[in-house]
Design an enzyme around this catalytic site. Structure first.
Site, PDB file in Angstrom:
ATOM      1  N   HIS A   1       0.650  -1.150  -0.008  1.00 25.67           N
ATOM      2  CA  HIS A   1      -0.100   0.101  -0.087  1.00 25.67           C
ATOM      3  C   HIS A   1       0.794   1.416  -0.173  1.00 25.67           C
ATOM      4  O   HIS A   1       0.579   2.303  -0.489  1.00 25.67           O
ATOM      5  CB  HIS A   1      -0.774   0.074   1.399  1.00 25.67           C
ATOM      6  CG  HIS A   1      -1.843  -1.058   0.951  1.00 25.67           C
ATOM      7  ND1 HIS A   1      -2.738  -1.375   0.036  1.00 25.67           N
ATOM      8  CD2 HIS A   1      -2.362  -2.023   2.076  1.00 25.67           C
ATOM      9  CE1 HIS A   1      -3.571  -2.357   0.133  1.00 25.67           C
ATOM     10  NE2 HIS A   1      -3.402  -2.644   1.683  1.00 25.67           N
TER      11      HIS A   1
ATOM     12  N   GLU B   1       1.069 -10.205 -37.478  1.00 21.61           N
ATOM     13  CA  GLU B   1       2.018  -9.703 -38.489  1.00 21.61           C
ATOM     14  C   GLU B   1       2.228 -10.450 -39.856  1.00 21.61           C
ATOM     15  O   GLU B   1       2.964 -10.004 -40.397  1.00 21.61           O
ATOM     16  CB  GLU B   1       3.197  -8.977 -37.626  1.00 21.61           C
ATOM     17  CG  GLU B   1       3.838 -10.252 -36.983  1.00 21.61           C
ATOM     18  CD  GLU B   1       5.182  -9.626 -36.154  1.00 21.61           C
ATOM     19  OE1 GLU B   1       5.534  -8.562 -36.374  1.00 21.61           O
ATOM     20  OE2 GLU B   1       5.909 -10.494 -35.536  1.00 21.61           O
TER      21      GLU B   1
ATOM     22  N   ASN C   1       4.028  -3.174 -39.169  1.00 21.28           N
ATOM     23  CA  ASN C   1       5.209  -3.132 -39.859  1.00 21.28           C
ATOM     24  C   ASN C   1       5.684  -4.139 -40.799  1.00 21.28           C
ATOM     25  O   ASN C   1       5.780  -4.278 -41.920  1.00 21.28           O
ATOM     26  CB  ASN C   1       6.673  -2.834 -38.946  1.00 21.28           C
ATOM     27  CG  ASN C   1       6.472  -1.603 -38.183  1.00 21.28           C
ATOM     28  OD1 ASN C   1       5.665  -0.974 -38.145  1.00 21.28           O
ATOM     29  ND2 ASN C   1       7.105  -1.750 -36.906  1.00 21.28           N
ATOM     30  N   ASP C   2       5.644  -5.497 -40.010  1.00 23.86           N
ATOM     31  CA  ASP C   2       5.719  -6.845 -40.671  1.00 23.86           C
ATOM     32  C   ASP C   2       4.285  -6.956 -41.740  1.00 23.86           C
ATOM     33  O   ASP C   2       4.433  -7.679 -42.801  1.00 23.86           O
ATOM     34  CB  ASP C   2       5.993  -7.914 -39.806  1.00 23.86           C
ATOM     35  CG  ASP C   2       7.666  -7.749 -39.538  1.00 23.86           C
ATOM     36  OD1 ASP C   2       8.318  -7.814 -40.558  1.00 23.86           O
ATOM     37  OD2 ASP C   2       7.866  -7.658 -38.376  1.00 23.86           O
TER      38      ASP C   2
ATOM     39  N   CYS D   1       0.551  -2.406 -32.429  1.00 23.01           N
ATOM     40  CA  CYS D   1       1.805  -1.802 -32.000  1.00 23.01           C
ATOM     41  C   CYS D   1       3.007  -1.453 -33.107  1.00 23.01           C
ATOM     42  O   CYS D   1       3.984  -0.996 -32.944  1.00 23.01           O
ATOM     43  CB  CYS D   1       2.713  -2.885 -31.125  1.00 23.01           C
ATOM     44  SG  CYS D   1       2.913  -4.276 -32.043  1.00 23.01           S
TER      45      CYS D   1
END
Ligand code: PEP
Ligand code: MG
Length: 588
Positions: free
Chosen positions: A199, A439, A462-463, A510
């Protein structure tokens, strides 16, 4: 800013490495608060004082309960995290079974202090024995109440104001004390024990107060008045710094303050659309410095840890231990926000040591294919990720998946690693989510089948662009073809997003498109839940998200996806943005 450039008071510079509990840099004099409780364990009393000892105990409970209630009132206007903590403390303190057990110990001839000490210890056994790190933290609650109660019995009042404008060094600090220290104006704190889920750590983060915990014997090796530097990003305590260290950290602190002032407002605002849809805005990171920057800029977590960075840095595959330390550090620096660790994506344009020579590496042993080919590497990485997952803020992601067989083989492999860890009683989060990068065009097309097995998707545009358009991402001759705004790419993405929605798993983007100012509205309109971008793009993307109307964005995305080529998509999006500008400019 106050300068600490002065002759060294005591000895040489000493450095202690702990756990980063709350980010920020603090520089100042050390204020000590240490207790020696070991002596209290077995204090005995004569039978004549048993009744008065019981009364002393009851009075201390009443006083501390009153004190908690007072702090409870103070906390009404504070961060909500404090109230539940105080409720827990009051519950422990006023627990009649616990109090009866303590009175029985007093009746058996122990002083009130020792009775409290021993009974709390006994109660703690259950929590410390559990493997669950969250429950283990509850043992800390018991410690905190005990410490307060013992201080009450000894009539020891803590003068919080003594630590004003200083850095508190203690074995541990309770959240209630932290509230009082904060109003007295401490600069930060360092403790010998504590967890990042405790905490006090949570509270320190919500107070934006630099804190380092788990510094073992550090507090005992610092003298009151020594100059200390607290680096809450790296979990570092530097005692009696050399002049050049001071200069470096004063500069960093100044930079931090400037950044905070410049960007502070936006960093603290949520990434929400105008009609209230929350978009999780995360960071892609390669290094620990990236994590710090991302957290300072208000990222909701780390959407992609490119673990290949570690290989590139070492120029070899890291050991399980090296990886464990790195992943744990990233998870701790980001805590409680989630981090997504991608398994090594070697091969292709990435690090290729250990990959057999291939005529066409982009279509060869890349990502999951390499991992399944080099199982010892996959194993050490999976084990390191799982071992680092004890705070439950880690997700594991498999790169370059293109067939269901690869996905299932990857999941089976991870399940075997979990079994081995469990057999050796090595703690890990058994529910660590395992997701995949989308991807390859095959993964996008097969997304509905993959979503039955994966816990989340992250679209690597991207890929995906490179493979969908057969255009090498690093070849300048085909740079005009390589465009993630191409409708072919957008349509593949749409298939994946729809599959994720149907199977109710989160979907993120991403790839670089997520950081493009023209893309936020399009991606939100497609139904993407999370965007992960480089730390430096975070605030700019947030600014755009906060201008989007999610309902309108859905129509925009449908229209954009129907365009017939990349130029048409880009023109369509920029014309829409130009039209929307006058209304948008009112929103920040
Ligand atoms: C991608 O392919 O979009 C991605 C995010 O991964 P990387 O750029 O590391 O291949
Ligand atoms: Mg990729």
């Amino acid at each position: 800013m106050k300068s600490f450039m002065q002759p060294a008071k005591y000895g040489v510079e000493r450095r202690f490495k702990g756990i980063p509990a709350s980010p920020g840099i603090a520089i100042g004099e050390a204020a000590l608060r240490l207790t020696d409780e070991a002596a209290l364990y077995n204090e005995t009393i004569v039978p004549e004082v048993i009744e008065s000892e019981k009364k002393r105990f009851t009075a201390a409970v009443q006083t501390i309960a009153e004190e908690y209630r007072h702090i409870f009132e103070l906390a009404q206007n504070e961060e909500n995290t404090v109230l539940p903590i105080l409720e827990t403390y009051l519950m422990i303190l006023t627990d009649t079974l616990l109090a009866d057990a303590i009175r029985r110990r007093i009746a058996s001839g122990l002083s009130a202090e020792s009775a409290v000490y021993q009974e709390f210890d006994a109660q703690k056994q259950f929590f410390t024995a559990t493997k669950d790190p969250i429950l283990r933290e509850r043992a800390v609650d018991l410690d905190n109440v005990r410490e307060r109660l013992l201080a009450g019995l000894r009539n020891a009042t803590i003068t919080h104001a003594l630590a004003a404008n200083k850095i508190l060094m203690a074995q541990t600090v309770t959240p209630t004390d932290l509230m009082l220290y904060r109003s007295a104006g401490i600069l930060g704190f360092a403790t010998e024990i504590g967890g990042i889920a405790s905490h006090s750590s949570i509270l320190a983060r919500s107070f934006s107060m630099p804190a380092v915990i788990g510094l073992r014997d550090a507090a005992h090796s610092v003298r009151a008045g020594e100059i200390v530097i607290l680096d809450g990003y790296a979990g570092l305590l530097i005692v009696n710094p050399k002049p050049e260290t001071l200069v470096k950290f004063e500069k960093r602190k100044q930079q931090e303050e400037e950044n905070r002032q410049k960007l502070g407002k936006l960093a603290k605002l949520s990434s929400q659309t105008t009609d209230g849809r929350a978009i999780r805005l995360q960071a892609n990171i390669d290094s620990l410095e990236d994590v710090d920057a991302a957290m300072m800029l208000g990222a909701d977590g780390v959407g992609l840890v490119r673990t290949e960075y570690l290989i590139a840095q070492l120029q070899r595959f890291p050991t399980e231990e090296e990886q464990y330390e790195w992943y744990k550090e990233i998870a701790e620096r980001a805590y409680p926000r989630p981090i997504t660790i991608r398994a090594f994506d070697v091969g292709g344009d990435k690090y290729a040591e250990g990959v057999p020579h291939e005529e066409n590496p982009a279509l060869g042993l890349r990502g999951i294919r390499f991992l399944l080919y080099k199982k010892e590497i996959f194993s050490s990485q999976t084990r390191a990720v799982l071992r680092a997952s004890v705070h439950r803020n880690i997700r594991l992601m498999l790169p370059m998946v293109s067939t269901l067989a690869e996905l299932c083989a990857g999941l089976d492999f991870i399940a075997t690693c979990k079994k081995q860890l469990a057999e050796h009683r090595i703690p890990f989060d058994a529910d660590t989510p395992v997701g995949i990068m989308i991807e390859t065009p095959a993964a996008a097309v097969m997304a509905d089948d993959f979503a039955r097995y994966a816990d989340f998707f992250s679209i690597g545009t991207n890929d995906l662009t490179q493979y969908a358009l057969a255009a090498d991402r690093s070849n300048e001759y085909v740079a005009a073809i390589f465009d993630s705004f191409d409708p072919a790419v957008l349509r593949l993405m749409q298939i994946a997003v729809r599959a994720a929605k149907k199977r109710k798993i989160p979907v993120s983007v991403c790839g670089e498109i997520a950081g493009d100012p023209n893309a936020a509205e399009l991606l939100i309109g497609m139904g993407v839940d999370e965007l992960s971008v480089t730390p430096t793009s975070l605030l700019m993307v947030k600014k755009h998200i906060r201008k989007v109307n999610a309902a309108k964005a859905t129509n925009l995305a449908e229209d954009a996806i129907r365009c017939s080529d990349n130029n048409e998509v880009r023109q369509f999006l920029s014309s829409r943005r130009r039209k929307a500008k006058p209304a948008d400019s009112a929103v920040t």
